[in-house]
Design a protein around this motif. Structure first.
Motif, PDB file in Angstrom:
ATOM      1  N   GLY A  23     -40.501  53.154  27.427  1.00 17.01           N
ATOM      2  CA  GLY A  23     -39.167  53.588  27.844  1.00 17.01           C
ATOM      3  C   GLY A  23     -38.133  52.523  27.549  1.00 17.01           C
ATOM      4  O   GLY A  23     -38.419  51.470  26.972  1.00 17.01           O
ATOM      5  N   THR A  24     -36.890  52.811  27.946  1.00 20.64           N
ATOM      6  CA  THR A  24     -35.788  51.875  27.783  1.00 20.64           C
ATOM      7  C   THR A  24     -35.939  50.711  28.765  1.00 20.64           C
ATOM      8  O   THR A  24     -36.341  50.900  29.919  1.00 20.64           O
ATOM      9  CB  THR A  24     -34.449  52.577  28.026  1.00 20.64           C
ATOM     10  N   ILE A  25     -35.613  49.524  28.303  1.00 23.88           N
ATOM     11  CA  ILE A  25     -35.599  48.361  29.197  1.00 23.88           C
ATOM     12  C   ILE A  25     -34.269  48.367  29.943  1.00 23.88           C
ATOM     13  O   ILE A  25     -33.222  48.108  29.366  1.00 23.88           O
ATOM     14  CB  ILE A  25     -35.769  47.051  28.411  1.00 23.88           C
ATOM     15  N   PHE A  26     -34.301  48.691  31.242  1.00 21.64           N
ATOM     16  CA  PHE A  26     -33.073  48.819  32.026  1.00 21.64           C
ATOM     17  C   PHE A  26     -32.905  47.604  32.931  1.00 21.64           C
ATOM     18  O   PHE A  26     -33.776  47.294  33.748  1.00 21.64           O
ATOM     19  CB  PHE A  26     -33.108  50.089  32.865  1.00 21.64           C
ATOM     20  N   ILE A  27     -31.781  46.900  32.765  1.00 20.37           N
ATOM     21  CA  ILE A  27     -31.475  45.726  33.589  1.00 20.37           C
ATOM     22  C   ILE A  27     -30.505  46.079  34.708  1.00 20.37           C
ATOM     23  O   ILE A  27     -30.613  45.600  35.824  1.00 20.37           O
ATOM     24  CB  ILE A  27     -30.902  44.590  32.714  1.00 20.37           C
ATOM     25  N   GLY A  28     -29.512  46.945  34.434  1.00 17.84           N
ATOM     26  CA  GLY A  28     -28.575  47.399  35.471  1.00 17.84           C
ATOM     27  C   GLY A  28     -27.258  46.655  35.447  1.00 17.84           C
ATOM     28  O   GLY A  28     -26.858  46.080  34.435  1.00 17.84           O
ATOM     29  N   ASP A  29     -26.554  46.636  36.583  1.00 20.37           N
ATOM     30  CA  ASP A  29     -25.238  46.007  36.704  1.00 20.37           C
ATOM     31  C   ASP A  29     -25.391  44.502  36.910  1.00 20.37           C
ATOM     32  O   ASP A  29     -26.309  44.051  37.591  1.00 20.37           O
ATOM     33  CB  ASP A  29     -24.459  46.602  37.879  1.00 20.37           C
ATOM     34  N   MET A  30     -24.458  43.749  36.323  1.00 15.47           N
ATOM     35  CA  MET A  30     -24.526  42.288  36.402  1.00 15.47           C
ATOM     36  C   MET A  30     -23.156  41.725  36.780  1.00 15.47           C
ATOM     37  O   MET A  30     -22.147  42.029  36.126  1.00 15.47           O
ATOM     38  CB  MET A  30     -24.978  41.695  35.059  1.00 15.47           C
ATOM     39  N   GLU A  31     -23.124  40.934  37.850  1.00 23.55           N
ATOM     40  CA  GLU A  31     -21.891  40.253  38.231  1.00 23.55           C
ATOM     41  C   GLU A  31     -21.588  39.137  37.236  1.00 23.55           C
ATOM     42  O   GLU A  31     -22.463  38.689  36.489  1.00 23.55           O
ATOM     43  CB  GLU A  31     -22.027  39.670  39.638  1.00 23.55           C
ATOM     44  N   ALA A  32     -20.336  38.691  37.231  1.00 26.19           N
ATOM     45  CA  ALA A  32     -19.939  37.603  36.339  1.00 26.19           C
ATOM     46  C   ALA A  32     -20.743  36.342  36.643  1.00 26.19           C
ATOM     47  O   ALA A  32     -20.969  36.000  37.796  1.00 26.19           O
ATOM     48  CB  ALA A  32     -18.439  37.332  36.475  1.00 26.19           C
ATOM     49  N   GLY A  33     -21.215  35.667  35.577  1.00 25.62           N
ATOM     50  CA  GLY A  33     -21.927  34.412  35.737  1.00 25.62           C
ATOM     51  C   GLY A  33     -23.366  34.544  36.182  1.00 25.62           C
ATOM     52  O   GLY A  33     -23.925  33.582  36.715  1.00 25.62           O
ATOM     53  N   THR A  34     -23.987  35.700  35.984  1.00 29.37           N
ATOM     54  CA  THR A  34     -25.377  35.894  36.400  1.00 29.37           C
ATOM     55  C   THR A  34     -26.261  36.192  35.195  1.00 29.37           C
ATOM     56  O   THR A  34     -25.773  36.535  34.113  1.00 29.37           O
ATOM     57  CB  THR A  34     -25.496  37.043  37.409  1.00 29.37           C
ATOM     58  N   ALA A  35     -27.591  36.051  35.386  1.00 26.86           N
ATOM     59  CA  ALA A  35     -28.589  36.362  34.366  1.00 26.86           C
ATOM     60  C   ALA A  35     -29.621  37.306  34.970  1.00 26.86           C
ATOM     61  O   ALA A  35     -29.876  37.271  36.177  1.00 26.86           O
ATOM     62  CB  ALA A  35     -29.256  35.096  33.845  1.00 26.86           C
ATOM     63  N   ALA A  36     -30.224  38.141  34.117  1.00 24.96           N
ATOM     64  CA  ALA A  36     -31.220  39.092  34.595  1.00 24.96           C
ATOM     65  C   ALA A  36     -32.209  39.386  33.478  1.00 24.96           C
ATOM     66  O   ALA A  36     -31.905  39.222  32.288  1.00 24.96           O
ATOM     67  CB  ALA A  36     -30.556  40.378  35.077  1.00 24.96           C
ATOM     68  N   THR A  37     -33.431  39.820  33.859  1.00 24.42           N
ATOM     69  CA  THR A  37     -34.507  40.089  32.904  1.00 24.42           C
ATOM     70  C   THR A  37     -35.017  41.504  33.105  1.00 24.42           C
ATOM     71  O   THR A  37     -35.081  42.006  34.238  1.00 24.42           O
ATOM     72  CB  THR A  37     -35.656  39.089  33.107  1.00 24.42           C
ATOM     73  N   GLY A  38     -35.401  42.139  31.986  1.00 20.94           N
ATOM     74  CA  GLY A  38     -36.010  43.462  32.026  1.00 20.94           C
ATOM     75  C   GLY A  38     -37.199  43.510  31.091  1.00 20.94           C
ATOM     76  O   GLY A  38     -37.301  42.718  30.144  1.00 20.94           O
ATOM     77  N   SER A  39     -38.133  44.436  31.332  1.00 23.71           N
ATOM     78  CA  SER A  39     -39.338  44.506  30.500  1.00 23.71           C
ATOM     79  C   SER A  39     -39.831  45.941  30.417  1.00 23.71           C
ATOM     80  O   SER A  39     -39.432  46.801  31.220  1.00 23.71           O
ATOM     81  CB  SER A  39     -40.433  43.607  31.068  1.00 23.71           C
ATOM     82  N   THR A  40     -40.729  46.178  29.445  1.00 27.19           N
ATOM     83  CA  THR A  40     -41.396  47.464  29.301  1.00 27.19           C
ATOM     84  C   THR A  40     -42.726  47.245  28.590  1.00 27.19           C
ATOM     85  O   THR A  40     -42.945  46.201  27.952  1.00 27.19           O
ATOM     86  CB  THR A  40     -40.522  48.460  28.517  1.00 27.19           C
ATOM     87  N   GLN A  41     -43.630  48.197  28.701  1.00 31.29           N
ATOM     88  CA  GLN A  41     -44.928  48.150  28.020  1.00 31.29           C
ATOM     89  C   GLN A  41     -44.812  48.837  26.667  1.00 31.29           C
ATOM     90  O   GLN A  41     -44.164  49.881  26.531  1.00 31.29           O
ATOM     91  CB  GLN A  41     -45.997  48.841  28.871  1.00 31.29           C
ATOM     92  N   VAL A  42     -45.498  48.253  25.640  1.00 28.26           N
ATOM     93  CA  VAL A  42     -45.434  48.776  24.277  1.00 28.26           C
ATOM     94  C   VAL A  42     -46.862  49.045  23.790  1.00 28.26           C
ATOM     95  O   VAL A  42     -47.720  48.156  23.842  1.00 28.26           O
ATOM     96  CB  VAL A  42     -44.727  47.787  23.326  1.00 28.26           C
ATOM     97  N   SER A  43     -47.100  50.270  23.335  1.00 25.33           N
ATOM     98  CA  SER A  43     -48.404  50.635  22.760  1.00 25.33           C
ATOM     99  C   SER A  43     -48.385  50.368  21.259  1.00 25.33           C
ATOM    100  O   SER A  43     -47.391  50.677  20.573  1.00 25.33           O
ATOM    101  CB  SER A  43     -48.706  52.106  23.027  1.00 25.33           C
ATOM    102  N   VAL A  44     -49.496  49.805  20.723  1.00 24.61           N
ATOM    103  CA  VAL A  44     -49.577  49.429  19.320  1.00 24.61           C
ATOM    104  C   VAL A  44     -50.429  50.453  18.576  1.00 24.61           C
ATOM    105  O   VAL A  44     -51.533  50.817  19.018  1.00 24.61           O
ATOM    106  CB  VAL A  44     -50.191  48.023  19.160  1.00 24.61           C
ATOM    107  N   SER A  45     -49.906  50.935  17.432  1.00 24.29           N
ATOM    108  CA  SER A  45     -50.654  51.830  16.551  1.00 24.29           C
ATOM    109  C   SER A  45     -50.566  51.286  15.135  1.00 24.29           C
ATOM    110  O   SER A  45     -49.890  50.287  14.873  1.00 24.29           O
ATOM    111  CB  SER A  45     -50.090  53.245  16.617  1.00 24.29           C
TER     112      SER A  45
END
Length: 507
Positions: A395-417
């Protein structure tokens, strides 16, 4: 005993009559309600004696108690101590409105105990009965703004709401003392309504003596018809830039309209104010003068500003205060606003995609992204999408809303073919697309690439089963040589043995 009783009654009635006489027009009446506090401050009628103080009644005591329970309510009072422009003496010394040249000038200096919304109140004159009053009836109503004025022959400054009216008098008027009531309406900073009334008396001495004739003074009906004040309003406004950001210099064109279809506006001044922490005026003056504005005429005024670098995103007001007069010299005040929207530039930074450099078909691996908001405003709906041949994210990596001067991380699982072409395994190049929105809803996109190697699920197994013969060759050769040496030794021993046997047989 009867005579004493009657004497007491007469004495009580005499005291009551004396107190009633003391409650002349010079008194003040306070009235309290559940919604607001209002009162009427009345100037003494100059034709009545003012030496006696008004008696305090139970109603006065109740009113004081009610006011104590509403201590936060804004109250307005006449400034009795100071002499303002147009006044020959302060109210406390018996101020009388000035009557000259067929008109009377009435000044109400009002002090506020508390702050009013917009530092503005609405003032309107009640001139009494149109048939008997000596005034030419018009719409005497206008906005009064808080201002700092010089009083007492310019020896002192006071912050006050000065309601200054010039009222035209009828040509045929009867001498006497006439009450004029100023009705004031406003709101405090919490939105509570404030309504109060102030009364003064106008003395007419240059008219008809009411004792000299019994004929009724009839004024023409047309003279009593009210006329409405011309209204000037902000019709529209536009700015030199469609998107205004901190640091920009912008020009504001504001269109004013005289809404009246009959009256011309004259001697008009317009003053503009803005948030000084957010805007710096670049124009030479914050005021503009317009000599006249005809009925239904429009006029464009221009002001230039610099938006300060630290101005937060949002909507701000350019407030206009307008003062003008009509053709008969009556003065009016009104206000208007031009709204300006400031947008902060969005500045986002994304780290490289965290993803293995080699993956194996049928594996499920994790992909991570990190975002940093380096701007001064909030960023909304930060997200990332991964696309590559042979990789299928859940799916999409969703981080969301971010205030000024902040950092955030997002992740998702990836299947390999395997790869989709003729070559099932090898390098694949993909993209990471980042999406985010600013406070106005505008969407931004950024795209970066990444590479990884897709390997066969059997590649690791083959490497494990393939023997390493680098050192075994010498061992094999040593064994072979050893075997040959043993065989050679056996053969030599056998030949020697046979030779000895043959020699024995020969003997």
């Amino acid at each position: 005993m009867k005579r004493k009783h009657i004497a007491r009654k007469i004495f009580a009635m005499t005291i009551a009559a004396t107190m009633c006489m003391g409650l002349s027009p010079a008194g003040s009446v306070l009235a309290a309600s559940d919604q607001m506090v209002s009162y009427t401050a009345v100037q003494a009628d100059p034709t009545q004696p003012t030496t006696q103080e008004p008696a305090t009644t139970q109603a006065d005591t109740n009113t004081k108690d009610d006011k104590d329970t509403q201590s936060e309510t804004v109250t307005l009072n006449i400034d009795n101590e100071n002499q303002y422009d147009g006044m020959e003496k302060p109210y406390a010394q018996g101020y009388v409105p000035i009557n000259a040249n067929g008109s009377v000038r009435i000044v109400f200096p009002i002090l506020s105990e508390g702050e009013l919304r917009g530092n503005t109140l609405r003032a309107a004159l009640d001139l009494g009965d149109a048939q008997t009053a000596p005034f030419v009836f018009k719409n005497y109503e206008k906005d009064i703004r808080l201002q700092t004025v010089k009083v007492n022959a310019n020896t002192k400054e006071v912050s006050a709401y000065v309601a200054d009216f010039t009222v035209e008098l009828k040509g045929k008027r009867t001498n006497g003392s006439y009450p004029v009531i100023l009705k004031v309406t406003a709101k405090d900073t919490k939105g509570n309504a404030v309504e109060q009334e102030f009364t003064t008396y106008v003395t007419i001495s240059d008219g008809i003596d009411p004792d000299a004739t019994t004929e009724a003074v009839v004024e023409p009906v047309a003279e009593d018809l009210p006329t409405f004040a011309p209204k000037v309003m902000v019709k529209s406004y536009k700015y030199s830039k469609s998107e205004i950001q901190p640091g920009d210099e912008v020009k504001a064109d504001i269109v004013l309209l005289n809404t009246s279809k009959e009256n011309t506006v004259k001697n008009m001044t317009i003053a503009v104010t803005a948030d000084t922490e957010s805007f710096t005026l670049l124009s030479q003056s914050d005021s503009v003068y317009i000599e006249k504005l005809a009925p239904q005429e429009e006029k464009t005024i221009t002001f230039s500003y610099r938006i300060n670098a630290k101005t937060a995103a949002g909507q701000y007001d350019l407030e206009l205060a307008m003062d003008y007069a009509d053709g008969e010299g009556n003065t009016y005040s009104t206000s208007g606003k031009a709204k300006i929207t400031v947008q902060q530039s969005s500045e986002m930074q994304f780290d490289d995609l965290s993803f293995p450099s080699e993956v194996v078909v049928a594996d499920v691996v994790e992909a991570k992204v990190q975002a940093m908001n380096l701007g001064r405003s909030k960023i909304y709906n930060v997200r990332a999408e991964i696309a590559a041949d042979g990789l299928k994210p859940q799916g999409t990596i969703f981080i969301g809303d971010m205030e000024a001067g902040t950092a955030a991380t997002g992740s998702t699982q990836v299947s390999v073919s395997s790869l989709s072409g003729s070559k099932l395994y090898g390098n694949t190049e993909g993209t990471v697309t980042y999406y985010y929105e600013d406070e106005s809803g505008k969407e931004y996109t950024e795209e970066v690439t990444f590479t990884t190697t897709i390997k066969s699920p059997f590649s690791d197994q083959k490497e494990e089963t393939t023997p390493d013969n680098t050192n075994q060759w010498w061992v094999i050769m040593a064994v072979v040589i050893g075997c040959i040496a043993v065989a050679a030794g056996v053969i030599i021993v056998r030949k020697i043995h046979l030779k000895k046997q043959d020699e024995e047989d020969t003997e």
